[in-house]
Design a protein around this motif. Structure first.
Motif, PDB file in Angstrom:
ATOM      1  N   ALA A  41       0.811  -1.217   0.000  1.00 26.00           N
ATOM      2  CA  ALA A  41       0.000   0.000   0.000  1.00 26.00           C
ATOM      3  C   ALA A  41       0.848   1.272   0.000  1.00 26.00           C
ATOM      4  CB  ALA A  41      -0.928   0.008   1.214  1.00 26.00           C
ATOM      5  N   THR A  42       2.137   1.165   0.356  1.00 31.93           N
ATOM      6  CA  THR A  42       2.983   2.365   0.407  1.00 31.93           C
ATOM      7  C   THR A  42       3.424   2.825  -0.972  1.00 31.93           C
ATOM      8  OG1 THR A  42       5.065   1.117   0.576  1.00 31.93           O
ATOM      9  CG2 THR A  42       3.890   1.615   2.642  1.00 31.93           C
ATOM     10  N   SER A  43       3.500   1.891  -1.930  1.00 28.81           N
ATOM     11  CA  SER A  43       4.010   2.187  -3.280  1.00 28.81           C
ATOM     12  C   SER A  43       5.412   2.795  -3.224  1.00 28.81           C
ATOM     13  CB  SER A  43       3.061   3.153  -4.017  1.00 28.81           C
ATOM     14  OG  SER A  43       1.781   2.584  -4.154  1.00 28.81           O
ATOM     15  N   ALA A  44       6.166   2.421  -2.197  1.00 28.04           N
ATOM     16  CA  ALA A  44       7.523   2.944  -2.024  1.00 28.04           C
ATOM     17  C   ALA A  44       8.529   1.831  -2.219  1.00 28.04           C
ATOM     18  CB  ALA A  44       7.676   3.564  -0.640  1.00 28.04           C
ATOM     19  N   ALA A  45       9.808   2.206  -2.325  1.00 26.66           N
ATOM     20  CA  ALA A  45      10.873   1.210  -2.417  1.00 26.66           C
ATOM     21  C   ALA A  45      11.113   0.596  -1.049  1.00 26.66           C
ATOM     22  CB  ALA A  45      12.152   1.875  -2.925  1.00 26.66           C
ATOM     23  N   TRP A  46      11.478  -0.673  -1.054  1.00 30.40           N
ATOM     24  CA  TRP A  46      11.695  -1.381   0.210  1.00 30.40           C
ATOM     25  C   TRP A  46      12.728  -0.693   1.080  1.00 30.40           C
ATOM     26  CZ3 TRP A  46       9.456  -4.592   3.346  1.00 30.40           C
ATOM     27  CH2 TRP A  46      10.213  -5.266   4.312  1.00 30.40           C
ATOM     28  N   LYS A  47      13.814  -0.212   0.463  1.00 34.36           N
ATOM     29  CA  LYS A  47      14.894   0.407   1.244  1.00 34.36           C
ATOM     30  C   LYS A  47      14.437   1.694   1.930  1.00 34.36           C
ATOM     31  CE  LYS A  47      16.821   2.964  -2.714  1.00 34.36           C
ATOM     32  NZ  LYS A  47      16.541   4.298  -2.175  1.00 34.36           N
ATOM     33  N   ASP A  48      13.386   2.326   1.380  1.00 34.29           N
ATOM     34  CA  ASP A  48      12.889   3.559   1.984  1.00 34.29           C
ATOM     35  C   ASP A  48      11.869   3.305   3.089  1.00 34.29           C
ATOM     36  OD1 ASP A  48      14.411   5.074   0.201  1.00 34.29           O
ATOM     37  OD2 ASP A  48      12.812   5.014  -1.330  1.00 34.29           O
ATOM     38  N   VAL A  49      11.442   2.065   3.191  1.00 33.25           N
ATOM     39  CA  VAL A  49      10.423   1.718   4.181  1.00 33.25           C
ATOM     40  C   VAL A  49      11.015   0.937   5.343  1.00 33.25           C
ATOM     41  CG1 VAL A  49       8.265   0.454   4.569  1.00 33.25           C
ATOM     42  CG2 VAL A  49       8.605   1.713   2.443  1.00 33.25           C
ATOM     43  N   VAL A  50      11.857  -0.043   5.042  1.00 28.86           N
ATOM     44  CA  VAL A  50      12.285  -0.994   6.048  1.00 28.86           C
ATOM     45  C   VAL A  50      13.065  -0.353   7.190  1.00 28.86           C
ATOM     46  CG1 VAL A  50      14.444  -1.605   4.868  1.00 28.86           C
ATOM     47  CG2 VAL A  50      13.318  -3.268   6.381  1.00 28.86           C
ATOM     48  N   PHE A  51      13.808   0.745   6.918  1.00 30.38           N
ATOM     49  CA  PHE A  51      14.598   1.367   7.981  1.00 30.38           C
ATOM     50  C   PHE A  51      13.906   2.587   8.608  1.00 30.38           C
ATOM     51  CE2 PHE A  51      17.925  -0.628   5.280  1.00 30.38           C
ATOM     52  CZ  PHE A  51      18.360  -1.565   6.202  1.00 30.38           C
ATOM     53  N   ASP A  52      13.174   3.343   7.818  1.00 31.76           N
ATOM     54  CA  ASP A  52      12.604   4.591   8.312  1.00 31.76           C
ATOM     55  C   ASP A  52      11.118   4.498   8.662  1.00 31.76           C
ATOM     56  OD1 ASP A  52      15.073   5.850   7.922  1.00 31.76           O
ATOM     57  OD2 ASP A  52      14.598   6.296   5.822  1.00 31.76           O
ATOM     58  N   GLN A  54       9.443   1.317   9.403  1.00 34.00           N
ATOM     59  CA  GLN A  54       9.144  -0.078   9.703  1.00 34.00           C
ATOM     60  C   GLN A  54       7.883  -0.248  10.562  1.00 34.00           C
ATOM     61  OE1 GLN A  54      11.748   1.644  10.784  1.00 34.00           O
ATOM     62  NE2 GLN A  54      12.730   0.777  12.618  1.00 34.00           N
ATOM     63  N   TYR A  55       7.607   0.748  11.421  1.00 34.67           N
ATOM     64  CA  TYR A  55       6.421   0.616  12.273  1.00 34.67           C
ATOM     65  C   TYR A  55       5.128   0.899  11.521  1.00 34.67           C
ATOM     66  CZ  TYR A  55       9.813   0.280  16.002  1.00 34.67           C
ATOM     67  OH  TYR A  55      10.852  -0.129  16.793  1.00 34.67           O
ATOM     68  N   ASP A  56       5.264   1.438  10.293  1.00 38.57           N
ATOM     69  CA  ASP A  56       4.090   1.541   9.430  1.00 38.57           C
ATOM     70  C   ASP A  56       3.690   0.165   8.909  1.00 38.57           C
ATOM     71  OD1 ASP A  56       4.140   4.247   9.793  1.00 38.57           O
ATOM     72  OD2 ASP A  56       5.075   4.704   7.853  1.00 38.57           O
ATOM     73  N   LEU A  57       4.675  -0.736   8.837  1.00 38.33           N
ATOM     74  CA  LEU A  57       4.409  -2.086   8.354  1.00 38.33           C
ATOM     75  C   LEU A  57       3.870  -2.987   9.458  1.00 38.33           C
ATOM     76  CD1 LEU A  57       7.572  -2.769   6.137  1.00 38.33           C
ATOM     77  CD2 LEU A  57       5.367  -1.773   5.471  1.00 38.33           C
ATOM     78  N   PHE A  58       4.452  -2.876  10.642  1.00 39.68           N
ATOM     79  CA  PHE A  58       4.036  -3.760  11.735  1.00 39.68           C
ATOM     80  C   PHE A  58       4.418  -3.116  13.061  1.00 39.68           C
ATOM     81  CE2 PHE A  58       4.105  -7.506  14.505  1.00 39.68           C
ATOM     82  CZ  PHE A  58       2.925  -8.131  14.128  1.00 39.68           C
ATOM     83  N   SER A  59       3.431  -2.940  13.929  1.00 43.75           N
ATOM     84  CA  SER A  59       3.638  -2.244  15.195  1.00 43.75           C
ATOM     85  C   SER A  59       3.375  -3.165  16.378  1.00 43.75           C
ATOM     86  CB  SER A  59       2.699  -1.042  15.284  1.00 43.75           C
ATOM     87  OG  SER A  59       1.340  -1.498  15.348  1.00 43.75           O
ATOM     88  N   LEU A  60       3.634  -2.673  17.569  1.00 39.73           N
ATOM     89  CA  LEU A  60       3.330  -3.427  18.781  1.00 39.73           C
ATOM     90  C   LEU A  60       1.839  -3.730  18.865  1.00 39.73           C
ATOM     91  CD1 LEU A  60       4.021  -4.633  21.541  1.00 39.73           C
ATOM     92  CD2 LEU A  60       3.828  -2.320  22.508  1.00 39.73           C
ATOM     93  N   ALA A  61       1.022  -2.759  18.498  1.00 37.78           N
ATOM     94  CA  ALA A  61      -0.428  -2.978  18.519  1.00 37.78           C
ATOM     95  C   ALA A  61      -0.831  -4.091  17.554  1.00 37.78           C
ATOM     96  CB  ALA A  61      -1.159  -1.680  18.153  1.00 37.78           C
ATOM     97  N   ASP A  62      -0.153  -4.165  16.398  1.00 37.59           N
ATOM     98  CA  ASP A  62      -0.431  -5.244  15.448  1.00 37.59           C
ATOM     99  C   ASP A  62      -0.081  -6.600  16.052  1.00 37.59           C
ATOM    100  OD1 ASP A  62      -1.294  -3.523  13.381  1.00 37.59           O
ATOM    101  OD2 ASP A  62       0.783  -3.147  12.772  1.00 37.59           O
ATOM    102  N   ALA A  63       1.070  -6.675  16.718  1.00 41.77           N
ATOM    103  CA  ALA A  63       1.500  -7.932  17.343  1.00 41.77           C
ATOM    104  C   ALA A  63       0.491  -8.375  18.394  1.00 41.77           C
ATOM    105  CB  ALA A  63       2.886  -7.764  17.962  1.00 41.77           C
TER     106      ALA A  63
END
Length: 240
Positions: A41-52, A54-63
């Motif tokens: 859903a971000t339509s972004a590159a992985w390198k721009d998401v995974v480090f900066d 990451q909590y948009d992908l999976f958070s404590l609340a999600d866990a």
């Protein structure tokens, strides 16, 4: 209680091996699936998401939400009650599939000896009742909903102590095909004062067979499992 996710529905790991047990597989699959959806859903590159981000992908609340879903479905009980059977099928034999391991005795006074075991709690008289061979979640859920019929003697394997824990106090007696009088089931039996034989060797029994268990026998001595001085409590099947 819902069934665990079908095998085909589990999202496989990208690297490494598949989870060996069903509960970690269910949890990790949910994490992978949610993270993949969020990333798409971000339509972004992985390198721009995974480090900066990451909590948009999976958070404590999600866990916490993934864990709560598993707990609310009742799967924690399902998993803990059956993990031994699934992970070590050669060690834990389902009662209904156990081959005859005890030589039939002669019929005397309308009963035939069909097994031996180790008595957990010494009683003043033996216990008699119909057996129920229990190895499935559905059986336990049925007993929880409808109640355990009076006089029922459960036949379980060593891992069945966890399976039947929610209904153990409803049994008139328990025949366990494994374990020792000091195992978890032995502790539960003493806590709920349920006549129980552990480490049993039996002839093949089917649901409804009426048996008598010799809970008047002395429990094994402290060193019995080291010396082999076990199996003194007898099990009889009532004939006719």
């Amino acid at each position: 209680m819902s069934d665990p996710a079908p095998e085909a529905a589990l999202t496989p790991p990208k690297w490494g091996t598949k989870e060996m047990l069903p509960l970690p597989g269910r949890y990790n699959s949910a994490v992978r699936e949610l993270a993949a959806q969020r990333f798409a859903a971000t339509s972004a590159a992985w390198k721009d998401v995974v480090f900066d981000r990451q909590y948009d992908l999976f958070s404590l609340a999600d866990a916490q939400a993934v864990e709560q879903e598993a707990l609310d479905s009742g799967y924690r009980f399902d998993f803990s009650a059956t993990v031994s059977l699934e992970s070590e099928p050669e060690k834990y034999k389902r009662p209904e599939k156990a081959a005859s391991a005890f030589a039939d005795g002669a019929v005397t006074d309308g009963r035939r000896q069909v097994g031996v075991g180790d008595n957990v709690i010494r009683k003043t008289s033996s216990v008699t009742g119909p057996v129920a061979l229990i190895s499935k979640i559905e059986q336990v859920m049925g007993f929880l909903a409808d109640g355990v019929p009076d006089g029922t003697i459960a036949v379980i394997d060593d891992s069945g102590g966890t399976l039947t824990a929610p209904i153990i106090e409803g049994f008139a007696g328990v025949i366990c095909l494994g374990g020792s009088v000091r195992s978890h089931l032995g502790i539960l039996a003493r806590e709920y004062d349920v006549p129980t034989l552990m480490n049993c060797t039996i002839d093949t029994l089917v649901d409804g067979d009426v048996v008598e268990i010799e809970v008047t026998a002395a429990p094994p001595a402290a060193d019995a499992y080291e010396t082999g001085d076990t199996g003194h409590a007898r099990i009889w099947k009532i004939e006719g």
